[in-house]
Design an enzyme around this catalytic site. Structure first.
Site, short mmCIF file in Angstrom:
data_model
loop_
_atom_site.label_atom_id
_atom_site.label_comp_id
_atom_site.label_asym_id
_atom_site.label_seq_id
_atom_site.Cartn_x
_atom_site.Cartn_y
_atom_site.Cartn_z
N PRO A 274 0.89 -1.25 -0.18
CA PRO A 274 -0.01 0.00 0.00
C PRO A 274 0.99 1.16 -0.08
O PRO A 274 1.86 1.33 0.54
CB PRO A 274 -0.81 -0.23 1.34
CG PRO A 274 0.06 -0.96 2.05
CD PRO A 274 0.64 -2.08 1.45
N TYR A 316 -4.64 13.88 -13.88
CA TYR A 316 -5.82 12.96 -13.81
C TYR A 316 -7.17 13.63 -13.54
O TYR A 316 -8.10 13.03 -13.31
CB TYR A 316 -5.55 11.89 -12.58
CG TYR A 316 -4.17 11.56 -12.41
CD1 TYR A 316 -3.63 10.35 -13.21
CD2 TYR A 316 -3.52 11.89 -11.23
CE1 TYR A 316 -2.45 10.02 -13.26
CE2 TYR A 316 -2.25 11.29 -10.92
CZ TYR A 316 -1.55 10.35 -12.12
OH TYR A 316 -0.54 9.91 -11.79
N CYS A 344 3.24 28.73 -16.32
CA CYS A 344 2.72 29.30 -17.85
C CYS A 344 2.29 28.17 -18.63
O CYS A 344 2.79 27.94 -19.78
CB CYS A 344 4.09 30.00 -18.50
SG CYS A 344 4.53 31.19 -17.23
N1 LLP Z 1 2.55 -1.61 -6.17
C1 LLP Z 1 2.68 -1.48 -7.31
C2 LLP Z 1 3.49 -2.32 -8.26
C3 LLP Z 1 2.49 0.02 -7.91
O1 LLP Z 1 2.47 0.07 -9.26
C4 LLP Z 1 1.88 0.88 -7.01
C5 LLP Z 1 1.25 2.09 -7.73
C6 LLP Z 1 1.47 0.55 -5.90
C7 LLP Z 1 1.86 -0.73 -5.40
C8 LLP Z 1 0.84 1.37 -4.74
O2 LLP Z 1 -0.49 1.79 -4.98
P1 LLP Z 1 -1.14 2.51 -3.91
O3 LLP Z 1 -1.28 1.69 -2.76
O4 LLP Z 1 -0.47 3.75 -3.72
O5 LLP Z 1 -2.43 2.65 -4.80
N2 LLP Z 1 0.47 8.91 -9.44
C9 LLP Z 1 -0.91 8.14 -9.42
C10 LLP Z 1 -0.63 6.80 -8.68
C11 LLP Z 1 0.01 5.91 -9.48
C12 LLP Z 1 0.06 4.57 -8.95
C13 LLP Z 1 1.36 3.92 -9.42
N3 LLP Z 1 1.56 2.40 -8.87
C14 LLP Z 1 -1.92 9.07 -8.65
O6 LLP Z 1 -1.32 10.28 -8.19
O7 LLP Z 1 -2.78 8.88 -8.35
#
Ligand code: LLP
Length: 416
Positions: A274, A316, A344
């Site tokens: 997470p 997004y 800008c």
């Molecule tokens: N494991 C893997 C292989 C991942 O690719 C990711 C996130 C995570 C774990 C963690 O996921 P989480 O628990 O944070 O959802 N920049 C985007 C989110 C990109 C997520 C990429 N991978 C945003 O701001 O929403």
């Protein structure tokens, strides 16, 4: 309970006034609550307490050493996707035995660094990567512990940029090729097959797609056991969503209740990755209103934070709630505005057509839910120094990253 709340008419992080912080560290600044971080982590430990498990915090969400060391002391491992993240995880005091290396494009150098550190597991994403890792491990005279990241082909029902578990995505090994790929891996002398891995996407607000994916991975693990390939660990990835506006993601308990029956039956150690659900609502971006501007067609509030500080709205179309630091501000007349930064580009906005209580020049605002993928995705675009980061613990605070200076920005460059 929220760790960002009004006390004596001022928005506070735990017991520290954001107005007071703005005076000391300036704006824009990221402010994190230690208690909120620990609560996010503890939620997983509690929900999965009945099975052997490791919570491998996904470093990409927020890789500040202050933040990571707090989590490390509370027992977190790390999910890393680069040599840089490995370096940070080790510097933050995370045990290598709790580090897993994910990612679709690991270089040979990064593989060597992780093998040298003796990490827990590599999540391998293609058959070509299997061959390269085998070679690198043999050169070093070691065996690389591996899992294959299986692409289970389920629809995670989230934003297309952060959905990763569909057949059309670049991630993982297609579900129907996984068995053959495992059989290859089991024959490679530089590799030791230890786990199976999945991650279907981020900001998931339903547990069902994850449960469907887990069921597929557990079925695969059983098929592998019939072929004498023993899987000890299942990594179920990250992705649990948070509330930005009115989302109702599952609680840790609900999430675990749906997933645990299949995982228990598989008799494995459960790994979790997470990020957002630990750091997201543990941080805000504190900013000051520079100007107001009314073009006749639209009202703009220009703030000192921009898309380089928090890119999620621009990239997004993400929603971040905006609160005035001075509680009295909430009672002012409401109006519809665009909240924009100094960059800008017309794409530089933090909120579009947002109904807000009237804000005045010099007001302080908090962009909420900015603890994950906020600073971590910040850039120096328009040669803007990156913001300061502050970690609050009760009535105390620590500047866990000072604001960048102009000198920082040109360090490493050579004028001719
Ligand atoms: N494991 C893997 C292989 C991942 O690719 C990711 C996130 C995570 C774990 C963690 O996921 P989480 O628990 O944070 O959802 N920049 C985007 C989110 C990109 C997520 C990429 N991978 C945003 O701001 O929403």
């Amino acid at each position: 309970m929220s760790h960002f709340d009004y006390r004596d008419s001022e928005l506070c992080c735990e017991q520290v006034s954001l107005r007071a912080l703005a005076t000391v560290v300036g704006t824009p600044a990221y402010v994190y609550s230690k208690a909120a971080l620990l609560e996010g982590l503890a939620g997983y430990h509690r929900a999965f307490r009945d099975v052997p498990h490791v919570v491998c915090y996904s470093v990409k969400a927020n890789s500040n050493l202050g933040v990571m060391s707090v989590l490390a002391k509370a027992g977190a491992g790390a999910d890393i996707v680069s040599g840089g993240e490995l370096y940070r995880a080790l510097r933050a005091g995370i045990s290598p035995k709790k580090i897993i290396f994910s990612g679709v494009g690991k270089s040979r150098d990064e593989m060597r660094e992780a093998l040298k550190a003796e990490i827990l597991m590599f999540n391998v994403e293609s058959r070509s990567e299997l061959r390269v890792l085998d070679e690198v491990a043999l050169e070093m005279g070691v065996r690389a512990p591996i899992a294959l990241r299986v692409n289970p082909d389920v629809d995670p029902q989230t934003h297309p940029y952060i959905a990763t578990g569909l057949k059309t995505s670049k991630f993982g090994i297609p579900h129907d090729e996984a068995l053959a790929a495992y059989e290859d891996a089991a024959k490679m002398r530089g590799l030791e097959v230890v786990g199976a891995d999945m991650h279907i996407g981020s900001q998931l607000t339903k547990a069902t797609p994850v449960a469907d994916a887990v069921a597929r991975v557990v079925a695969l693990v059983k098929a592998l056991r019939e072929r004498a390939i023993e899987i000890r660990m299942i990594d179920i990835g990250g992705g649990l969503g948070i509330r930005y506006r009115d989302e109702t993601p599952p609680t840790h308990e609900e999430y675990a209740t749906v997933l645990l029956p299949a995982l228990r039956e598989a008799g494995v150690t459960v790994l979790l990755e997470p990020g957002r659900s630990i750091a997201g609502n543990a941080g805000i971006l504190l900013t000051r209103v520079l100007y107001r501007k009314d073009t006749g067609a639209k009202k703009f509030v220009v703030i000192d934070a921009a898309m380089n500080d928090l890119i999620r709205p621009s990239l997004y179309g993400a929603f971040h709630d905006i609160l005035p630091v001075d509680e009295a501000g909430r009672a002012r007349a409401r109006e519809t505005v665009d909240v924009v930064g100094p960059i800008c580009e017309s794409g530089d906005f933090l909120a579009k057509d947002r109904e807000l209580a009237h804000v005045e020049q010099d007001d302080l605002l908090a962009l909420m839910s900015a603890g994950a993928y906020g600073f971590a995705m910040a850039s120096n675009y328009n040669t803007r120094p990156r913001a300061a980061e502050v970690l609050v613990d009760g009535n105390r605070y620590t500047i866990v990253r000072r604001r960048e200076t102009y000198e920082d920005l040109v360090a490493g460059e050579t004028p001719l």
